[in-house]
Structures are given as structure tokens and as C-alpha cells.
Design a protein around this motif. Structure first.
Motif, PDB file in Angstrom:
ATOM      1  N   GLU A   6      30.747  48.498  38.124  1.00 25.13           N
ATOM      2  CA  GLU A   6      31.852  49.354  38.557  1.00 25.13           C
ATOM      3  C   GLU A   6      31.328  50.547  39.341  1.00 25.13           C
ATOM      4  O   GLU A   6      31.909  50.939  40.356  1.00 25.13           O
ATOM      5  N   ASN A   7      30.213  51.134  38.883  1.00 27.72           N
ATOM      6  CA  ASN A   7      29.626  52.266  39.597  1.00 27.72           C
ATOM      7  C   ASN A   7      29.132  51.856  40.977  1.00 27.72           C
ATOM      8  O   ASN A   7      29.289  52.605  41.943  1.00 27.72           O
ATOM      9  N   MET A   8      28.512  50.673  41.071  1.00 32.66           N
ATOM     10  CA  MET A   8      28.041  50.204  42.369  1.00 32.66           C
ATOM     11  C   MET A   8      29.215  49.973  43.310  1.00 32.66           C
ATOM     12  O   MET A   8      29.158  50.320  44.488  1.00 32.66           O
ATOM     13  N   ARG A  13      32.535  51.862  47.882  1.00 32.49           N
ATOM     14  CA  ARG A  13      33.800  52.384  48.456  1.00 32.49           C
ATOM     15  C   ARG A  13      33.585  53.774  49.053  1.00 32.49           C
ATOM     16  O   ARG A  13      34.100  54.090  50.128  1.00 32.49           O
ATOM     17  N   THR A  14      32.806  54.599  48.371  1.00 35.66           N
ATOM     18  CA  THR A  14      32.536  55.953  48.854  1.00 35.66           C
ATOM     19  C   THR A  14      31.756  55.899  50.168  1.00 35.66           C
ATOM     20  O   THR A  14      32.040  56.656  51.103  1.00 35.66           O
ATOM     21  N   ILE A  15      30.785  55.016  50.248  1.00 35.89           N
ATOM     22  CA  ILE A  15      29.996  54.876  51.481  1.00 35.89           C
ATOM     23  C   ILE A  15      30.888  54.434  52.629  1.00 35.89           C
ATOM     24  O   ILE A  15      30.820  54.984  53.736  1.00 35.89           O
ATOM     25  N   ALA A  20      33.766  55.857  57.748  1.00 33.79           N
ATOM     26  CA  ALA A  20      35.001  56.077  58.511  1.00 33.79           C
ATOM     27  C   ALA A  20      35.177  57.562  58.838  1.00 33.79           C
ATOM     28  O   ALA A  20      35.570  57.916  59.958  1.00 33.79           O
ATOM     29  N   MET A  21      34.869  58.434  57.891  1.00 35.32           N
ATOM     30  CA  MET A  21      35.018  59.871  58.104  1.00 35.32           C
ATOM     31  C   MET A  21      34.054  60.355  59.194  1.00 35.32           C
ATOM     32  O   MET A  21      34.445  61.115  60.085  1.00 35.32           O
ATOM     33  N   ASN A  54      21.813  48.693  50.342  1.00 37.89           N
ATOM     34  CA  ASN A  54      21.199  48.815  49.022  1.00 37.89           C
ATOM     35  C   ASN A  54      22.230  48.541  47.928  1.00 37.89           C
ATOM     36  O   ASN A  54      21.923  47.888  46.924  1.00 37.89           O
ATOM     37  N   SER A  55      23.443  49.013  48.132  1.00 38.19           N
ATOM     38  CA  SER A  55      24.505  48.749  47.154  1.00 38.19           C
ATOM     39  C   SER A  55      24.786  47.256  47.052  1.00 38.19           C
ATOM     40  O   SER A  55      24.921  46.720  45.951  1.00 38.19           O
TER      41      SER A  55
END
Length: 168
Positions: A6-8, A13-15, A20-21, A54-55
Motif C-alpha cells: 500500500e505504501n509503494m 501515486r504521489t510521484i 503532472a505538477m 524504483n517503485s
């Protein structure tokens, strides 16, 4: 293990959000600002790509998603040794041995002085030889066992070639 996955996935998702940002913000710049900041932008994009890969290598995303992302990264970065080796390692994990071998060979062409691609090729061929020997050792048919032993010897010779490159 569930929390790790779940953390990965959350990290992935954060990456993706970060990618996009960064693109959105960079596209707001005028031509002069873009020219002044292109090196920083490209470094950030490269860092995010490596975090994302890496993820994927550590279990974020499905096998298909990981393979697609790594394939795209190889296509977009054809001369990047690290990405090519990571792709080869993923192919090994997914049981795509021939594709892994080709990716390691390509990595070796990109930077023949690097150790890892050659070492991993040596390991693949060693494992192939050992698997053949395991089968041949169980055979009652002496001629078939001898044929398989010769096949194993070819694989051991291949392994030695690459291990010598790794340690040479």
C-alpha cells in the motif's frame, strides 16, 4: 507486507502527481523562463522517473503496469545503462529470460566497464547450466544425460565469458 505494498502504491501515486505538477508549472513559464530553467526541469523529471521505476521494481503496480512503464523508460532512454539493467532485472522477475538476456547485453554495449549487467548474465547462464545438470543427473538414459551435460557445459562456458567481463 500488505502495508508495504500500500505504501509503494501510495508513493507511486504521489510521484505521478508530482510529474503532472512539474509539467504544469513548467508550461506556465514564458520562453525566457523555460530556457533558464530547462536543466532543473529535466533533472527533476529524471529524478521522478527513477523514483517511479524504483517503485515499480519494488512492487508498486501490477506486473503488466511495471513492465509497460519499464519498457517505455527503455524506449525513451535508450542509452541509459541503469534503466536498461533495471528493465532486465524486471524481465528476470517476470520469467522473461530471453528478454532479460537481451536487455543485459544491450546494457553491456552501453557501458562495457560496468559490472552488474555482465555479472547478472553470468548468473543467468550459471542457473541455466545448473538446471540442465539437475535433470541430466536424474536420467537413466546415459546418452541423453551425456547430451544434456554437453548442453550444460555450453551454458557454463557462456556464464564464464560474462563473469570474466564482470571481474576482468
Amino acid at each position: 507486507e500488505m502495508y508495504e505494498a500500500e505504501n509503494m502504491s501510495a508513493g507511486l501515486r504521489t510521484i505521478k502527481t508530482g510529474e503532472a505538477m512539474v509539467d504544469r508549472e513548467f508550461n506556465k513559464y514564458d520562453a525566457v523562463q523555460r530556457e533558464q530553467s530547462i536543466a532543473v526541469y529535466e533533472q527533476i523529471k529524471d529524478d521522478l522517473l527513477r523514483f517511479k521505476l524504483n517503485s515499480y521494481m519494488n512492487g508498486a503496480g501490477s506486473d503488466e503496469e511495471s513492465y509497460a512503464a519499464m519498457s517505455e523508460a527503455v524506449k525513451d532512454n535508450p542509452y541509459d545503462y541503469t534503466i536498461r539493467v533495471a528493465f532486465a532485472q524486471l524481465c528476470e522477475t517476470l520469467g522473461k529470460e530471453d528478454e532479460a538476456i537481451n536487455a543485459y547485453l544491450d546494457a553491456g554495449k552501453i557501458d562495457p566497464n560496468q559490472f552488474l549487467a555482465w555479472f547478472n548474465l553470468g548468473a543467468i547462464y550459471t542457473n541455466k547450466a545448473v538446471d540442465i545438470k539437475k535433470v541430466s543427473n536424474e536420467l537413466d538414459d546415459i546418452e541423453e544425460a551425456a547430451r544434456m551435460d554437453e548442453e550444460a557445459n555450453v551454458e557454463f562456458a557462456n556464464a564464464l565469458t560474462y563473469l570474466e567481463k564482470a571481474y576482468g
